[in-house]
Write a protein that holds these residues in place. Structure first.
Motif, PDB file in Angstrom:
ATOM      1  N   UNK A  34       0.645  -0.994  -0.069  1.00  0.00           N
ATOM      2  CA  UNK A  34       0.052  -0.033  -0.025  1.00  0.00           C
ATOM      3  C   UNK A  34       0.701   1.172  -0.061  1.00  0.00           C
ATOM      4  N   UNK A  35       0.318   2.500  -0.497  1.00  0.00           N
ATOM      5  CA  UNK A  35       0.998   3.610  -0.481  1.00  0.00           C
ATOM      6  C   UNK A  35       0.202   4.695  -0.614  1.00  0.00           C
ATOM      7  N   UNK A  36       0.889   5.819  -0.421  1.00  0.00           N
ATOM      8  CA  UNK A  36       0.128   7.305  -0.617  1.00  0.00           C
ATOM      9  C   UNK A  36       1.040   8.002  -1.704  1.00  0.00           C
ATOM     10  N   UNK A  42      -1.276  22.690  -9.160  1.00  0.00           N
ATOM     11  CA  UNK A  42      -0.422  22.732 -10.498  1.00  0.00           C
ATOM     12  C   UNK A  42       0.877  22.296 -10.523  1.00  0.00           C
ATOM     13  N   UNK A  43       0.821  20.921  -9.534  1.00  0.00           N
ATOM     14  CA  UNK A  43       2.089  19.886  -9.704  1.00  0.00           C
ATOM     15  C   UNK A  43       1.418  18.730  -9.955  1.00  0.00           C
ATOM     16  N   UNK A  44       2.641  17.954 -10.343  1.00  0.00           N
ATOM     17  CA  UNK A  44       2.425  16.669 -10.693  1.00  0.00           C
ATOM     18  C   UNK A  44       2.358  15.741  -9.298  1.00  0.00           C
ATOM     19  N   UNK A  45       1.509  14.620  -9.622  1.00  0.00           N
ATOM     20  CA  UNK A  45       1.561  13.667  -8.611  1.00  0.00           C
ATOM     21  C   UNK A  45       2.854  13.237  -8.202  1.00  0.00           C
ATOM     22  N   UNK A  46       2.873  12.972  -6.687  1.00  0.00           N
ATOM     23  CA  UNK A  46       4.486  12.673  -6.201  1.00  0.00           C
ATOM     24  C   UNK A  46       4.158  11.671  -5.233  1.00  0.00           C
ATOM     25  N   UNK A  47       5.038  10.770  -5.108  1.00  0.00           N
ATOM     26  CA  UNK A  47       5.153   9.599  -4.261  1.00  0.00           C
ATOM     27  C   UNK A  47       5.538  10.077  -2.750  1.00  0.00           C
ATOM     28  N   UNK A  48       4.659   9.686  -1.896  1.00  0.00           N
ATOM     29  CA  UNK A  48       4.780  10.048  -0.338  1.00  0.00           C
ATOM     30  C   UNK A  48       5.361   9.000   0.315  1.00  0.00           C
ATOM     31  N   UNK A  59       9.025   2.812   2.701  1.00  0.00           N
ATOM     32  CA  UNK A  59       9.497   3.790   1.789  1.00  0.00           C
ATOM     33  C   UNK A  59       9.088   5.050   1.833  1.00  0.00           C
ATOM     34  N   UNK A  60       9.991   6.310   1.977  1.00  0.00           N
ATOM     35  CA  UNK A  60       9.125   7.382   1.757  1.00  0.00           C
ATOM     36  C   UNK A  60       9.798   8.262   0.941  1.00  0.00           C
ATOM     37  N   UNK A  61       9.082   9.260   0.392  1.00  0.00           N
ATOM     38  CA  UNK A  61       9.600  10.342  -0.463  1.00  0.00           C
ATOM     39  C   UNK A  61      10.633  11.370   0.231  1.00  0.00           C
ATOM     40  N   UNK A 104       7.970  -2.193  -4.190  1.00  0.00           N
ATOM     41  CA  UNK A 104       8.774  -1.560  -5.328  1.00  0.00           C
ATOM     42  C   UNK A 104       7.417  -0.881  -6.288  1.00  0.00           C
ATOM     43  N   UNK A 105       6.581  -1.850  -6.569  1.00  0.00           N
ATOM     44  CA  UNK A 105       5.504  -1.601  -7.567  1.00  0.00           C
ATOM     45  C   UNK A 105       4.686  -0.542  -7.000  1.00  0.00           C
ATOM     46  N   UNK A 106       4.495  -0.537  -5.721  1.00  0.00           N
ATOM     47  CA  UNK A 106       3.265   0.477  -5.580  1.00  0.00           C
ATOM     48  C   UNK A 106       4.168   1.567  -5.310  1.00  0.00           C
ATOM     49  N   UNK A 107       5.459   1.872  -5.234  1.00  0.00           N
ATOM     50  CA  UNK A 107       6.109   3.111  -5.089  1.00  0.00           C
ATOM     51  C   UNK A 107       6.302   3.605  -6.563  1.00  0.00           C
ATOM     52  N   UNK A 108       6.264   2.861  -7.528  1.00  0.00           N
ATOM     53  CA  UNK A 108       6.612   3.446  -8.929  1.00  0.00           C
ATOM     54  C   UNK A 108       5.184   3.607  -9.578  1.00  0.00           C
ATOM     55  N   UNK A 109       4.255   2.513  -9.748  1.00  0.00           N
ATOM     56  CA  UNK A 109       3.317   2.449 -10.555  1.00  0.00           C
ATOM     57  C   UNK A 109       2.081   1.680 -10.132  1.00  0.00           C
ATOM     58  N   UNK A 110       1.499   2.070  -9.337  1.00  0.00           N
ATOM     59  CA  UNK A 110       0.362   1.038  -8.740  1.00  0.00           C
ATOM     60  C   UNK A 110      -0.520   0.687  -9.426  1.00  0.00           C
ATOM     61  N   UNK A 111      -1.234  -0.312  -9.136  1.00  0.00           N
ATOM     62  CA  UNK A 111      -2.267  -0.880 -10.074  1.00  0.00           C
ATOM     63  C   UNK A 111      -3.649  -0.125  -9.757  1.00  0.00           C
ATOM     64  N   UNK A 112      -3.744   0.218  -8.362  1.00  0.00           N
ATOM     65  CA  UNK A 112      -5.125   0.556  -7.811  1.00  0.00           C
ATOM     66  C   UNK A 112      -4.935   1.939  -7.158  1.00  0.00           C
ATOM     67  N   UNK A 113      -5.981   2.946  -7.089  1.00  0.00           N
ATOM     68  CA  UNK A 113      -6.152   4.006  -6.832  1.00  0.00           C
ATOM     69  C   UNK A 113      -7.261   4.418  -6.286  1.00  0.00           C
ATOM     70  N   UNK A 114      -7.304   5.244  -4.927  1.00  0.00           N
ATOM     71  CA  UNK A 114      -8.273   5.763  -4.570  1.00  0.00           C
ATOM     72  C   UNK A 114      -8.775   7.113  -5.161  1.00  0.00           C
ATOM     73  N   UNK A 115      -9.892   7.642  -4.508  1.00  0.00           N
ATOM     74  CA  UNK A 115     -10.271   8.923  -5.249  1.00  0.00           C
ATOM     75  C   UNK A 115      -9.866  10.254  -4.599  1.00  0.00           C
ATOM     76  N   UNK A 116      -8.941   9.897  -3.522  1.00  0.00           N
ATOM     77  CA  UNK A 116      -8.075  11.173  -2.921  1.00  0.00           C
ATOM     78  C   UNK A 116      -8.974  11.812  -1.730  1.00  0.00           C
ATOM     79  N   UNK A 117      -8.082  12.422  -0.897  1.00  0.00           N
ATOM     80  CA  UNK A 117      -8.706  13.102   0.180  1.00  0.00           C
ATOM     81  C   UNK A 117      -7.756  14.453   0.193  1.00  0.00           C
TER      82      UNK A 117
END
Length: 123
Positions: A34-36, A42-48, A59-61, A104-117
C-alpha cells in the motif's frame, strides 16, 4: 480488484498534525503493498510513502524527512499516514494506492488508486 477509500483529510495549521486513512475492500485476500501519493495545486503527482504487506518495510519520499509515518492494520484492511510538522507546501490531494506486486511496484506505478482526500495546511 480492490477498492480504496480515503478519509481523514481536512484543514490544519502549519506545524500541526493530521492522520489520513485508507480502507481497502474487494479482493483483499491478495497481499497488497500500500502507498500514498499526493498532488498539489499545479503540481505533478508525487510519491509520499509505501509499506509492504507485512508492514516490515517502508519507503518515503525525500521531502518527508521523518515527518510522516505510514502504518497498516491488515485485520482491518486499512493503511494510515500520520503527518506531523505539516507545512503549507504539504497542501495537496492525497491518494491511496495498492499493488499486489510489492512495495517497489506500489512506489513506482500502482495498479489501484483511491479517489483522494484533500489536505490543506494554512500558514
Amino acid at each position: 480488484q480492490v477498492q480504496l477509500v480515503e478519509s481523514g483529510g481536512g484543514l490544519v495549521q502549519a506545524g500541526g498534525s493530521l492522520r489520513i486513512s485508507c480502507a481497502a475492500s474487494g479482493r483483499t485476500s491478495n497481499k497488497y503493498a500500500m502507498g500514498w501519493f499526493r498532488q498539489g495545486p499545479g503540481k505533478e503527482r508525487e510519491f509520499v510513502a509505501a509499506i509492504n504487506w507485512s508492514g516490515g518495510s517502508t519507503n518515503y519520499g525525500e521531502f518527508v524527512k521523518g515527518r510522516f509515518t505510514i502504518s497498516r492494520d491488515n485485520a482491518k484492511n486499512t493503511v494510515t499516514l500520520q503527518m506531523n510538522s505539516l507545512k503549507p507546501e504539504d497542501t495537496a490531494v492525497y491518494y491511496c494506492a495498492a499493488d499486489p506486486r510489492g512495495i517497489v511496484a506500489v512506489t513506482r506505478s500502482p495498479d489501484y488508486w483511491g479517489q483522494g482526500t484533500q489536505v490543506t495546511v494554512s500558514s
